[in-house]
Design an enzyme around this catalytic site. Structure first.
Site, PDB file in Angstrom:
ATOM      1  N   GLY A 164       0.817  -1.218   0.000  1.00  0.00           N
ATOM      2  CA  GLY A 164       0.000   0.000   0.000  1.00  0.00           C
ATOM      3  C   GLY A 164       0.848   1.264   0.000  1.00  0.00           C
ATOM      4  O   GLY A 164       1.987   1.262   0.458  1.00  0.00           O
ATOM      5  N   ASN A 173      -1.767   4.685   9.874  1.00  0.00           N
ATOM      6  CA  ASN A 173      -2.170   5.247   8.578  1.00  0.00           C
ATOM      7  C   ASN A 173      -1.764   6.707   8.418  1.00  0.00           C
ATOM      8  O   ASN A 173      -1.682   7.213   7.316  1.00  0.00           O
ATOM      9  CB  ASN A 173      -3.691   5.143   8.406  1.00  0.00           C
ATOM     10  CG  ASN A 173      -4.122   3.695   8.308  1.00  0.00           C
ATOM     11  OD1 ASN A 173      -3.653   2.962   7.445  1.00  0.00           O
ATOM     12  ND2 ASN A 173      -4.975   3.268   9.211  1.00  0.00           N
ATOM     13  N   TYR A 183      40.447  13.134  14.116  1.00  0.00           N
ATOM     14  CA  TYR A 183      40.105  13.319  12.696  1.00  0.00           C
ATOM     15  C   TYR A 183      41.018  14.361  12.085  1.00  0.00           C
ATOM     16  O   TYR A 183      41.143  15.476  12.600  1.00  0.00           O
ATOM     17  CB  TYR A 183      38.641  13.775  12.639  1.00  0.00           C
ATOM     18  CG  TYR A 183      38.041  13.861  11.264  1.00  0.00           C
ATOM     19  CD1 TYR A 183      38.219  12.844  10.338  1.00  0.00           C
ATOM     20  CD2 TYR A 183      37.264  14.962  10.917  1.00  0.00           C
ATOM     21  CE1 TYR A 183      37.638  12.925   9.088  1.00  0.00           C
ATOM     22  CE2 TYR A 183      36.677  15.045   9.665  1.00  0.00           C
ATOM     23  CZ  TYR A 183      36.868  14.029   8.749  1.00  0.00           C
ATOM     24  OH  TYR A 183      36.285  14.110   7.514  1.00  0.00           O
ATOM     25  N   GLY A 216     -13.631  -4.770   8.846  1.00  0.00           N
ATOM     26  CA  GLY A 216     -14.414  -5.927   8.429  1.00  0.00           C
ATOM     27  C   GLY A 216     -15.021  -6.578   9.669  1.00  0.00           C
ATOM     28  O   GLY A 216     -14.404  -6.605  10.730  1.00  0.00           O
ATOM     29  N   ALA A 261      39.320  16.924  33.068  1.00  0.00           N
ATOM     30  CA  ALA A 261      38.291  17.765  32.454  1.00  0.00           C
ATOM     31  C   ALA A 261      38.801  18.394  31.164  1.00  0.00           C
ATOM     32  O   ALA A 261      39.946  18.838  31.093  1.00  0.00           O
ATOM     33  CB  ALA A 261      37.873  18.856  33.427  1.00  0.00           C
ATOM     34  N   LYS A 282       5.127   3.758   3.619  1.00  0.00           N
ATOM     35  CA  LYS A 282       4.590   3.783   4.990  1.00  0.00           C
ATOM     36  C   LYS A 282       5.268   2.795   5.931  1.00  0.00           C
ATOM     37  O   LYS A 282       5.613   3.140   7.057  1.00  0.00           O
ATOM     38  CB  LYS A 282       3.081   3.522   4.960  1.00  0.00           C
ATOM     39  CG  LYS A 282       2.488   3.462   6.347  1.00  0.00           C
ATOM     40  CD  LYS A 282       0.993   3.548   6.362  1.00  0.00           C
ATOM     41  CE  LYS A 282       0.330   2.282   5.917  1.00  0.00           C
ATOM     42  NZ  LYS A 282      -1.132   2.373   6.070  1.00  0.00           N
ATOM     43  N   ARG A 298      -1.968   8.737   3.233  1.00  0.00           N
ATOM     44  CA  ARG A 298      -2.291   9.656   4.324  1.00  0.00           C
ATOM     45  C   ARG A 298      -1.082  10.014   5.200  1.00  0.00           C
ATOM     46  O   ARG A 298      -1.149  10.888   6.038  1.00  0.00           O
ATOM     47  CB  ARG A 298      -3.428   9.075   5.178  1.00  0.00           C
ATOM     48  CG  ARG A 298      -4.779   9.242   4.476  1.00  0.00           C
ATOM     49  CD  ARG A 298      -5.910   8.944   5.421  1.00  0.00           C
ATOM     50  NE  ARG A 298      -6.029   7.513   5.673  1.00  0.00           N
ATOM     51  CZ  ARG A 298      -6.574   6.996   6.774  1.00  0.00           C
ATOM     52  NH1 ARG A 298      -7.013   7.782   7.733  1.00  0.00           N
ATOM     53  NH2 ARG A 298      -6.674   5.684   6.927  1.00  0.00           N
ATOM     54  N   GLU A 329     -16.970  -7.112   4.706  1.00  0.00           N
ATOM     55  CA  GLU A 329     -16.349  -5.785   4.744  1.00  0.00           C
ATOM     56  C   GLU A 329     -17.407  -4.737   5.053  1.00  0.00           C
ATOM     57  O   GLU A 329     -18.575  -4.876   4.669  1.00  0.00           O
ATOM     58  CB  GLU A 329     -15.674  -5.493   3.399  1.00  0.00           C
ATOM     59  CG  GLU A 329     -14.404  -6.281   3.188  1.00  0.00           C
ATOM     60  CD  GLU A 329     -13.411  -6.102   4.311  1.00  0.00           C
ATOM     61  OE1 GLU A 329     -12.923  -4.973   4.515  1.00  0.00           O
ATOM     62  OE2 GLU A 329     -13.122  -7.068   5.028  1.00  0.00           O
TER      63      GLU A 329
HETATM   64  C1  UD1 Z   1      -8.540  -4.823   5.749  1.00  0.00           C
HETATM   65  C2  UD1 Z   1      -9.504  -6.010   5.848  1.00  0.00           C
HETATM   66  C3  UD1 Z   1     -10.555  -5.690   6.929  1.00  0.00           C
HETATM   67  C4  UD1 Z   1      -9.855  -5.451   8.247  1.00  0.00           C
HETATM   68  C5  UD1 Z   1      -8.820  -4.335   8.118  1.00  0.00           C
HETATM   69  C6  UD1 Z   1      -8.008  -4.254   9.357  1.00  0.00           C
HETATM   70  C7  UD1 Z   1      -9.694  -6.966   3.596  1.00  0.00           C
HETATM   71  C8  UD1 Z   1     -10.502  -7.043   2.387  1.00  0.00           C
HETATM   72  N1  UD1 Z   1     -10.157  -6.169   4.568  1.00  0.00           N
HETATM   73  O1  UD1 Z   1      -9.276  -3.721   5.302  1.00  0.00           O
HETATM   74  O2  UD1 Z   1     -11.460  -6.784   7.060  1.00  0.00           O
HETATM   75  O3  UD1 Z   1     -10.808  -5.102   9.247  1.00  0.00           O
HETATM   76  O4  UD1 Z   1      -7.929  -4.602   7.015  1.00  0.00           O
HETATM   77  O5  UD1 Z   1      -7.153  -3.163   9.303  1.00  0.00           O
HETATM   78  O6  UD1 Z   1      -8.685  -7.627   3.707  1.00  0.00           O
HETATM   79  N2  UD1 Z   1      -2.386  -4.237   0.806  1.00  0.00           N
HETATM   80  C9  UD1 Z   1      -1.529  -4.649  -0.189  1.00  0.00           C
HETATM   81  N3  UD1 Z   1      -2.010  -4.775  -1.455  1.00  0.00           N
HETATM   82  C10 UD1 Z   1      -3.296  -4.537  -1.772  1.00  0.00           C
HETATM   83  C11 UD1 Z   1      -4.165  -4.119  -0.751  1.00  0.00           C
HETATM   84  C12 UD1 Z   1      -3.695  -3.989   0.526  1.00  0.00           C
HETATM   85  O7  UD1 Z   1      -0.357  -4.885   0.074  1.00  0.00           O
HETATM   86  O8  UD1 Z   1      -3.644  -4.677  -2.946  1.00  0.00           O
HETATM   87  C13 UD1 Z   1      -1.880  -4.094   2.166  1.00  0.00           C
HETATM   88  C14 UD1 Z   1      -1.936  -2.662   2.651  1.00  0.00           C
HETATM   89  O9  UD1 Z   1      -0.705  -2.012   2.402  1.00  0.00           O
HETATM   90  C15 UD1 Z   1      -2.217  -2.816   4.132  1.00  0.00           C
HETATM   91  C16 UD1 Z   1      -2.988  -4.107   4.221  1.00  0.00           C
HETATM   92  O10 UD1 Z   1      -2.731  -4.818   3.040  1.00  0.00           O
HETATM   93  O11 UD1 Z   1      -1.035  -2.971   4.895  1.00  0.00           O
HETATM   94  C17 UD1 Z   1      -4.500  -3.890   4.391  1.00  0.00           C
HETATM   95  O12 UD1 Z   1      -5.004  -3.138   3.316  1.00  0.00           O
HETATM   96  P1  UD1 Z   1      -6.070  -2.002   3.500  1.00  0.00           P
HETATM   97  O13 UD1 Z   1      -6.355  -1.417   2.190  1.00  0.00           O
HETATM   98  O14 UD1 Z   1      -5.677  -1.091   4.613  1.00  0.00           O
HETATM   99  O15 UD1 Z   1      -7.350  -2.857   3.968  1.00  0.00           O
HETATM  100  P2  UD1 Z   1      -8.620  -2.348   4.765  1.00  0.00           P
HETATM  101  O16 UD1 Z   1      -9.583  -1.779   3.790  1.00  0.00           O
HETATM  102  O17 UD1 Z   1      -8.231  -1.518   5.907  1.00  0.00           O
HETATM  103 MG    MG Z   2      -6.501  -0.448   6.464  1.00  0.00          MG
END
Ligand code: UD1
Ligand code: MG
Length: 454
Positions: free
Chosen positions: A11, A227, A370, A141, A363, A22, A15, A155
C-alpha cells in the site's frame, strides 16, 4: 508444524504525506514492518515473503538487511489483499505448513497471539482469523460467527445494518494451511463494493467447502495500525508505555518513566537505575547495577555492571564502558572503550580510543581523532592520568601509569610511567600586573576627561 510469513506492504500509505513508503516509517527506531517481522520470528518461519509495491526497492533493502533470506515480491497494482497474497504463491512453491498473513503497518502483534493462532490451526481449523472487540468498529471488516465458529467476514462497505452492528472485527491477521490458502484465493472474485479481491472472502469459501474456521481474539491495542503521522505518534507512545512497564517489571528502577525513551532493542539489566529524561537510541545494552543519570543520550553502546553515566552524557555507537567505569557530565564518547574503574568525569570528547583500567581523564580532554580525511586511534594505558585540557593528537599512545600536564598538546607517544609536558613555558614578571593595571586605569581616566570637555 512448519510455518511461513507473508507480510503485506504494498500500500501507498498516502495519508502519511510522505516520500517514504509507509512501512518504513519508524517506531522506537525500527521500521514498522520490522516490528511485524520480529513478532513473527518467535514462530521460527521457514520462509518470509514481503509483498511490496510502492517504494518496493527501499522496502527490499530494509527487509533484506534485517533478514537476508526474506523474499520480496512485487504487487504492481494494488487490487486487494487476496491479490496481494496471491503474489507470494511463487515464493512459497514447495512449502507445506501454516501460512500467516500480517500487515506491514500493524507493528504490535505479539508472538503469544500468533502462537494461539497456530494452536487453533492445530486443532483442525482450516482458517484462523485474529479478531478483536472494537470500541468503535468504524470501517473494519466484521466477523460473522455462529455456534460452529467463524462463518464469514463481511467488509464494512458490503455489510448490512445488522452486520454493521457486530463489534467483533477483523484485525487482518490470518493463518491457514498453505495449500488451502492458495486454492481458496484462486476462487476469490472482485464483485463487491470496492471492486477488489478480498482476502477475507476465503473464510466463506472455506465454509462452503465444509472446512472449519475460527477466530482468536486479542486486545484492540495489539492490532493498532498506522495510517497517518498522528497514528505513528500514537504507536510510538504505545510502544514506549509498554517498554517502560516491561523494564519496571524486569527490576529496573526508573525515577520518572514517562520521560525515558527506549528503542526497540534496548536491554537494561536488573537493578540498573535510570534517572529522568534519558533517551536510548538503537543498540544499547546496560548491565545490572549501572546508573544512567538524567538527560543522557545513548546509542549503539554497552554500559558495564555498576558503571555510572551522566548526567548530560552522550554515548555514541561503539562506546564500551567496562564495569564500574564513570562517564560524567558533558562527555561524548564514540567508538571508544573505557577500562574497568576508569573515569572521564567532565567536558570531554573521547573518540576512536582505548582507555585502560583505572585511567583518569581530566576535564576538557579531547582526542583529536580526525585529520579531515582519516580517523586515528588514541591509546591510553592502565592507571594513566591525563591532565585537564589535554589535546591528544591521534594516532598517539599514552603509556600505562604515564601522566600529561594540563593544557598539553600531545603529538608523540608518551612512554609508560613518563610525565609529558607539551605547552608554553610559564614566565613570571614581578610587579608587572600591578603596574599594568595602574597604567590602564590612568588611560581610562584620561579618556573620560576628554569626553567631558567635548
Ligand atoms: C482490511 C480487511 C478488513 C480489516 C482491516 C483491518 C480486507 C478485504 N479487509 O481492510 O477486514 O478489518 O484490514 O485493518 O482484507 N495491501 C496490499 N495490497 C493490496 C491491498 C492492501 O499490500 O492490494 C496491504 C496494505 O498495504 C495494508 C494491508 O494490506 O497494509 C491492508 O489493506 P487495507 O487497504 O488497509 O485494507 P482495509 O480496507 O483496511
Ligand atoms: Mg486499512
Amino acid at each position: 508444524m512448519p510455518n511461513a510469513f507473508i507480510l503485506l506492504a504494498a500500500g501507498q500509505g498516502s495519508r502519511m504525506q510522505s516520500d517514504l513508503p509507509k512501512v518504513l516509517h519508524r517506531v522506537a527506531h525500527a521500521p514498522l514492518m520490522i516490528h511485524a517481522l520480529t513478532a513473527g520470528r518467535a514462530l521460527n518461519p521457514e520462509r518470509t515473503v514481503i509483498v511490496a509495491g510502492h517504494g518496493a526497492e527501499q522496502v527490499r533493502a530494509v527487509a533484506q538487511d534485517h533478514d537476508p533470506e526474506a523474499v520480496v515480491v512485487i504487487q504492481q497494482e494494488q487490487n486487494g489483499t487476496a491479490h496481494a497474497v496471491a503474489q507470494a504463491r511463487g515464493a512459497l512453491e514447495g512449502f507445506s505448513g501454516d501460512v500467516f498473513v500480517l500487515y506491514g503497518d500493524t507493528p504490535f502483534i505479539r508472538p503469544e497471539t500468533l502462537d494461539a493462532m497456530a494452536r487453533a490451526r492445530a486443532e483442525g481449523n482450516a482458517v484462523v482469523v485474529l479478531g478483536f472487540h472494537a470500541a468503535d468498529p468504524g470501517r473494519y471488516g466484521r466477523l460473522v460467527t455462529s455456534d460452529s465458529g467463524l462463518e464469514r467476514i463481511v467488509e464494512f462497505k458490503d455489510a448490512t445494518e445488522t452486520e454493521r452492528a457486530i463489534t467483533l472485527c477483523n484485525s487482518g491477521v490470518i493463518c491457514a494451511d498453505a495449500q488451502d490458502l492458495f486454492r481458496l484465493i484462486g476462487r476469490v472474485g472482485n464483485d463487491n463494493a470496492s471492486g477488489e479481491y478480498y482476502l477475507t472472502d476465503i473464510v466463506g469459501l472455506a465454509r462452503a467447502d465444509g472446512l472449519a474456521c475460527t477466530t482468536v481474539t486479542c486486545p484492540e491495542a495489539e492490532t493498532m495500525g498506522v495510517n497517518t503521522r498522528a497514528d505513528l505518534a500514537a504507536a510510538e507512545a504505545a510502544f514506549q508505555a509498554r517498554a517502560r512497564a516491561a523494564a519496571l517489571e524486569d527490576g529496573v528502577t526508573i525515577t520518572a518513566p514517562d520521560t525515558v525513551y527506549f528503542a526497540h532493542d534496548t536491554h537494561v539489566g536488573r537493578d540498573a537505575l535510570i534517572e529522568p529524561h534519558v533517551v536510548f537510541g538503537p543498540g544499547v545494552t546496560v548491565e545490572t547495577d549501572a546508573r544512567i543519570r538524567a538527560f543522557s543520550h545513548l546509542e549503539g553502546c554497552h554500559v558495564g555492571r555498576g558503571a555510572v553515566v551522566g548526567p548530560y552524557a552522550r554515548l555514541r555507537p561503539g562506546a564500551e564502558l567496562a564495569n564500574d567505569s564513570k562517564v560524567g557530565n558533558f562527555v561524548e564518547m564514540k567508538n571508544a572503550t573505557l577500562g574497568e574503574g576508569a573515569k572521564i568525569n567532565h567536558l570531554s570528547y573521547v573518540g576512536d580510543a582505548q582507555v585502560g583500567d583505572r585511567a583518569n581523564i581530566g576535564a576538557g580532554t579531547i582526542t583529536c581523532n580526525y585529520d579531515g580525511v582519516f580517523k586515528h586511534v588514541t591509546e591510553i594505558g592502565e592507571d594513566a592520568f591525563i591532565g585537564s585540557n589535554t589535546a591528544l593528537v591521534a594516532p598517539v599512545r599514552v603509556g600505562a601509569r604515564a601522566m600529561t600536564g594540563s593544557g598539553s598538546v600531545i603529538t608523540t607517544d608518551v612512554p609508560d610511567g613518563a610525565l609529558a609536558l607539551a605547552r608554553g613555558q610559564q614566565v613570571n614578571k614581578p610587579g608587572l600586573a600591578v603596574r599594568l593595571m595602574e597604567k590602564l586605569k590612568a588611560a581610562k581616566a584620561r579618556k573620560a576627561k576628554m569626553q567631558e570637555t567635548d
